[in-house]
Scaffold this motif. Structure first.
Motif, PDB file in Angstrom:
ATOM      1  N   VAL A  24      76.887  97.081  50.737  1.00 40.69           N
ATOM      2  CA  VAL A  24      76.771  98.520  50.972  1.00 40.69           C
ATOM      3  C   VAL A  24      77.986  99.202  50.349  1.00 40.69           C
ATOM      4  O   VAL A  24      79.120  98.800  50.596  1.00 40.69           O
ATOM      5  N   ILE A  25      77.717 100.232  49.528  1.00 41.49           N
ATOM      6  CA  ILE A  25      78.792 100.982  48.885  1.00 41.49           C
ATOM      7  C   ILE A  25      78.590 102.466  49.128  1.00 41.49           C
ATOM      8  O   ILE A  25      77.468 102.935  49.278  1.00 41.49           O
ATOM      9  N   GLY A  26      79.687 103.204  49.186  1.00 38.40           N
ATOM     10  CA  GLY A  26      79.631 104.654  49.331  1.00 38.40           C
ATOM     11  C   GLY A  26      79.669 105.316  47.963  1.00 38.40           C
ATOM     12  O   GLY A  26      80.297 104.810  47.039  1.00 38.40           O
ATOM     13  N   MET A  27      78.977 106.432  47.858  1.00 36.71           N
ATOM     14  CA  MET A  27      78.920 107.168  46.593  1.00 36.71           C
ATOM     15  C   MET A  27      79.363 108.608  46.809  1.00 36.71           C
ATOM     16  O   MET A  27      79.016 109.221  47.818  1.00 36.71           O
ATOM     17  N   ARG A  28      80.095 109.132  45.833  1.00 30.43           N
ATOM     18  CA  ARG A  28      80.470 110.547  45.856  1.00 30.43           C
ATOM     19  C   ARG A  28      79.308 111.381  45.356  1.00 30.43           C
ATOM     20  O   ARG A  28      78.521 110.943  44.519  1.00 30.43           O
ATOM     21  N   ARG A  29      79.241 112.603  45.850  1.00 29.59           N
ATOM     22  CA  ARG A  29      78.259 113.538  45.311  1.00 29.59           C
ATOM     23  C   ARG A  29      78.696 113.911  43.906  1.00 29.59           C
ATOM     24  O   ARG A  29      79.882 114.056  43.634  1.00 29.59           O
ATOM     25  N   VAL A  78      76.484  90.805  55.619  1.00 31.65           N
ATOM     26  CA  VAL A  78      76.395  92.128  55.023  1.00 31.65           C
ATOM     27  C   VAL A  78      77.821  92.470  54.624  1.00 31.65           C
ATOM     28  O   VAL A  78      78.734  92.391  55.439  1.00 31.65           O
ATOM     29  N   VAL A  79      78.022  92.832  53.354  1.00 32.57           N
ATOM     30  CA  VAL A  79      79.354  93.151  52.846  1.00 32.57           C
ATOM     31  C   VAL A  79      79.402  94.641  52.565  1.00 32.57           C
ATOM     32  O   VAL A  79      78.471  95.212  51.995  1.00 32.57           O
ATOM     33  N   VAL A  80      80.508  95.279  52.974  1.00 32.56           N
ATOM     34  CA  VAL A  80      80.680  96.709  52.705  1.00 32.56           C
ATOM     35  C   VAL A  80      82.041  96.946  52.083  1.00 32.56           C
ATOM     36  O   VAL A  80      83.038  96.375  52.507  1.00 32.56           O
ATOM     37  N   GLY A  81      82.035  97.795  51.063  1.00 30.82           N
ATOM     38  CA  GLY A  81      83.286  98.246  50.468  1.00 30.82           C
ATOM     39  C   GLY A  81      83.785  99.440  51.260  1.00 30.82           C
ATOM     40  O   GLY A  81      83.046 100.402  51.458  1.00 30.82           O
ATOM     41  N   TYR A  82      85.031  99.368  51.743  1.00 24.66           N
ATOM     42  CA  TYR A  82      85.545 100.447  52.593  1.00 24.66           C
ATOM     43  C   TYR A  82      86.893 100.943  52.105  1.00 24.66           C
ATOM     44  O   TYR A  82      87.805 100.155  51.854  1.00 24.66           O
ATOM     45  N   ILE A  83      86.987 102.250  51.961  1.00 26.88           N
ATOM     46  CA  ILE A  83      88.255 102.951  51.848  1.00 26.88           C
ATOM     47  C   ILE A  83      88.138 104.155  52.774  1.00 26.88           C
ATOM     48  O   ILE A  83      87.029 104.626  53.046  1.00 26.88           O
ATOM     49  N   PRO A  84      89.261 104.645  53.311  1.00 28.94           N
ATOM     50  CA  PRO A  84      89.186 105.734  54.295  1.00 28.94           C
ATOM     51  C   PRO A  84      88.904 107.098  53.658  1.00 28.94           C
ATOM     52  O   PRO A  84      89.775 107.940  53.524  1.00 28.94           O
ATOM     53  N   LEU A 106      75.370  96.033  38.649  1.00 28.15           N
ATOM     54  CA  LEU A 106      75.042  95.131  37.548  1.00 28.15           C
ATOM     55  C   LEU A 106      75.396  93.669  37.829  1.00 28.15           C
ATOM     56  O   LEU A 106      74.747  92.763  37.321  1.00 28.15           O
ATOM     57  N   SER A 107      76.432  93.443  38.652  1.00 28.51           N
ATOM     58  CA  SER A 107      76.940  92.082  38.850  1.00 28.51           C
ATOM     59  C   SER A 107      76.470  91.395  40.124  1.00 28.51           C
ATOM     60  O   SER A 107      76.529  90.164  40.207  1.00 28.51           O
ATOM     61  N   ALA A 108      76.045  92.152  41.110  1.00 28.17           N
ATOM     62  CA  ALA A 108      75.718  91.560  42.413  1.00 28.17           C
ATOM     63  C   ALA A 108      74.499  90.652  42.325  1.00 28.17           C
ATOM     64  O   ALA A 108      73.545  90.938  41.599  1.00 28.17           O
ATOM     65  N   ASN A 109      74.557  89.551  43.070  1.00 25.68           N
ATOM     66  CA  ASN A 109      73.439  88.615  43.148  1.00 25.68           C
ATOM     67  C   ASN A 109      72.580  88.887  44.381  1.00 25.68           C
ATOM     68  O   ASN A 109      71.786  88.017  44.769  1.00 25.68           O
ATOM     69  N   CYS A 110      72.756  90.049  44.998  1.00 27.93           N
ATOM     70  CA  CYS A 110      71.986  90.409  46.179  1.00 27.93           C
ATOM     71  C   CYS A 110      71.650  91.889  46.097  1.00 27.93           C
ATOM     72  O   CYS A 110      72.071  92.588  45.165  1.00 27.93           O
ATOM     73  N   ALA A 111      70.938  92.396  47.088  1.00 28.53           N
ATOM     74  CA  ALA A 111      70.594  93.810  47.120  1.00 28.53           C
ATOM     75  C   ALA A 111      71.857  94.650  47.325  1.00 28.53           C
ATOM     76  O   ALA A 111      72.810  94.215  47.983  1.00 28.53           O
ATOM     77  N   VAL A 112      71.841  95.849  46.757  1.00 30.20           N
ATOM     78  CA  VAL A 112      72.955  96.795  46.901  1.00 30.20           C
ATOM     79  C   VAL A 112      72.383  98.092  47.438  1.00 30.20           C
ATOM     80  O   VAL A 112      71.428  98.632  46.894  1.00 30.20           O
ATOM     81  N   LEU A 113      72.993  98.586  48.518  1.00 36.52           N
ATOM     82  CA  LEU A 113      72.585  99.848  49.125  1.00 36.52           C
ATOM     83  C   LEU A 113      73.675 100.872  48.883  1.00 36.52           C
ATOM     84  O   LEU A 113      74.839 100.658  49.246  1.00 36.52           O
ATOM     85  N   SER A 114      73.319 101.974  48.259  1.00 37.34           N
ATOM     86  CA  SER A 114      74.247 103.052  47.972  1.00 37.34           C
ATOM     87  C   SER A 114      74.060 104.158  49.009  1.00 37.34           C
ATOM     88  O   SER A 114      72.932 104.589  49.244  1.00 37.34           O
ATOM     89  N   VAL A 115      75.164 104.602  49.611  1.00 38.97           N
ATOM     90  CA  VAL A 115      75.117 105.591  50.686  1.00 38.97           C
ATOM     91  C   VAL A 115      75.950 106.807  50.302  1.00 38.97           C
ATOM     92  O   VAL A 115      77.070 106.645  49.826  1.00 38.97           O
TER      93      VAL A 115
END
Length: 133
Positions: free
Chosen positions: A97-102, A3-9, A120-129
């Protein structure tokens, strides 16, 4: 598999991380935390120190969660979306898994460019949080 997650604080990054930890547990997969930084972007010593402290706190939180993990801090001059999809391919990710701004109603017509590129580019499922209010 991972499971890969993009993280910034940010609140969005922390929300994505928490959900990615849950998904890693559910799927019994390694969690790969990708912290993608823009290289060449000027940053003050104080900002850098605060950022590094936040990353250490994040890593302690992931370790305390009891999941197998690794953290990759990337400053290659590529877009965060490129870093995420490259790591996902390399680790044979089942989920990103990626975070989204309101966003405002008009802003909802357009995703952030990095989020859109991951979708558009991912070869797997993407979950937006989204972060809690």
């Amino acid at each position: 598999m991972s499971v890969v997650v993009g993280y910034i604080p940010t609140p969005e990054g922390r929300a994505a991380l928490q959900r990615a930890i849950e998904e890693s547990r559910l799927r019994k997969m390694k969690l790969v935390v990708v912290n993608s930084q823009e290289s060449g972007k000027p940053i003050s010593g104080q900002e850098k120190g605060r950022y590094e402290l936040e990353l250490k706190e994040m890593e302690k939180g992931v370790a305390d969660a009891g999941v197998e993990y690794e953290v990759r801090t990337m400053a290659r001059g590529t877009l965060p979306s490129e870093d995420l999809t490259a790591v996902a391919e390399e680790t044979q990710a089942e989920l990103i898994v990626i975070g989204m701004r309101r966003r405002s109603p008009v802003g909802k017509l357009f995703l952030g460019s990095n989020a859109q590129e991951v979708l558009l580019s991912a070869n797997c499922a993407v979950l937006s949080v989204k972060a809690a209010k």
